[in-house]
Write an enzyme that holds these catalytic residues in place. Sequence first.
Site, short mmCIF file in Angstrom:
data_model
loop_
_atom_site.label_atom_id
_atom_site.label_comp_id
_atom_site.label_asym_id
_atom_site.label_seq_id
_atom_site.Cartn_x
_atom_site.Cartn_y
_atom_site.Cartn_z
N SER A 1 0.83 -1.21 0.00
CA SER A 1 0.00 0.00 0.00
C SER A 1 0.86 1.26 0.00
CB SER A 1 -0.90 0.03 1.24
OG SER A 1 -1.96 -0.87 1.09
N THR B 1 -5.74 0.61 -6.51
CA THR B 1 -6.74 0.00 -5.64
C THR B 1 -6.92 -1.37 -6.22
OG1 THR B 1 -8.03 1.91 -4.85
CG2 THR B 1 -9.26 -0.03 -5.28
N THR C 1 -7.89 -0.85 -0.68
CA THR C 1 -6.90 0.12 -1.14
C THR C 1 -6.04 0.66 -0.01
OG1 THR C 1 -6.61 2.12 -2.51
CG2 THR C 1 -8.32 2.21 -0.84
N ARG D 1 -7.79 10.78 5.90
CA ARG D 1 -8.53 10.90 4.63
C ARG D 1 -9.09 9.53 4.23
NH1 ARG D 1 -8.23 8.18 -0.56
NH2 ARG D 1 -9.01 9.60 -2.13
N GLY E 1 -11.26 7.57 1.06
CA GLY E 1 -11.75 7.69 -0.32
C GLY E 1 -13.03 6.91 -0.54
N THR F 1 -12.03 2.09 -9.27
CA THR F 1 -10.69 2.57 -8.93
C THR F 1 -10.48 3.92 -9.61
OG1 THR F 1 -8.31 2.23 -9.12
CG2 THR F 1 -9.65 1.27 -10.86
N GLY F 2 -9.85 4.83 -8.88
CA GLY F 2 -9.59 6.14 -9.45
C GLY F 2 -9.61 7.21 -8.40
N GLY G 1 -10.76 8.99 -5.78
CA GLY G 1 -11.84 8.61 -4.88
C GLY G 1 -12.84 9.71 -4.61
N1 ASP Z 1 -10.05 5.14 -5.18
C1 ASP Z 1 -8.93 5.05 -4.28
C2 ASP Z 1 -8.99 6.14 -3.27
O1 ASP Z 1 -9.34 7.25 -3.63
C3 ASP Z 1 -7.62 5.16 -4.95
C4 ASP Z 1 -7.48 4.44 -6.21
O2 ASP Z 1 -8.35 3.73 -6.69
O3 ASP Z 1 -6.39 4.59 -6.76
O4 ASP Z 1 -8.65 5.91 -2.13
#
Ligand code: ASP
Length: 332
Positions: A73, A199, A217, A227, A229, A250-251, A253
Amino acid sequence: MKSNAVIAIHGGAGTILRASMSAQAEAQYRAALRDVLQAGQRILAEGGHALDAVTEAVRLLEDCPLFNAGRGSVFTADATHELDASIMDGRTLEAGAVCCVKRVRNPVLAARRVLECSEHVLFTGEGAEAFAAAQGLALVEPAYFHTDARYRQWQLAHDRQQTMLDHDGAARASLPSSESEAPEPTPQEPLDPNRKFGTVGAVALDAHGHLAAAASTGGITYKQPGRVGDTPLIGAGCYANDATCAVAATGAGEMFMRMVAAYDVSAQMAYRGATLEAATNDVVMNRLLRIEGRGGLIAVDREGNVALPFNTEGMYRGYARVGETCVTGIYR
Ligand code: ASP
């Protein structure tokens, strides 16, 4: 048992360019994806439940240091780890999630126990760890989550005092060999926080017609401690409903939260009769992009259709139908 049972997984989306990926790194990612898919496929082939298939797939992805979840992570601004995970059973609409855990070896297993053993849905921080410990799950020292590649990402972000998402030149950063050493981006190539994601997630349809989704994630590099997400938020990063589909995202958040992205796919199918393909495309290619939400998702519906759309350069992904060869993909 003849069925349209299928599992799909992802290992994060982002700036994953063929040009920046060595053949060795690509082979490692593809092998990791295939191993996880085959494990899920075996469960489904034996008549196992979608919930078990996605739990096992995400647990394996958490244990693989190539991906930003569990071991491997990313680091927070304080150079610590705070992990998030969730899981949902499309059969009952039961769900479980944990966020900001620092010592739970496999956050997805904690989420699963929340689903099965608690009247609550989401536990945070120390409460989540106490719950996991009471359930007999493995707790580890924070050093367990450390990998040198993620630490180098942290140092880069620290030097610039900037948060960043995962998978910036992931192929180079994730491997220890000298071949994989990532040269630091030059000042002309600033780290773009909208282009680096990571993620893991899994969605499955089992032979009994049930759907399930799970996600896990480490979040985003250099995130502020505390924080959270989209990943542990049911409806944002994870959703499953036997009547429609199962989704794991994923992306960026924050954008997936604001769009309630995973639930929106299901809602479009339920309320306007959209196909899985139309609903996932609308969410990823229209709605999220309108607020600069970069990333992707994986989804499967009750007929066994699979959709893996992303609006980034790449997404580690794959799916496996029972009795068929696994399909993996990385680039567009
Ligand atoms: N969606 C995840 C987050 O914002 C991060 C990711 O998918 O890269 O924590």
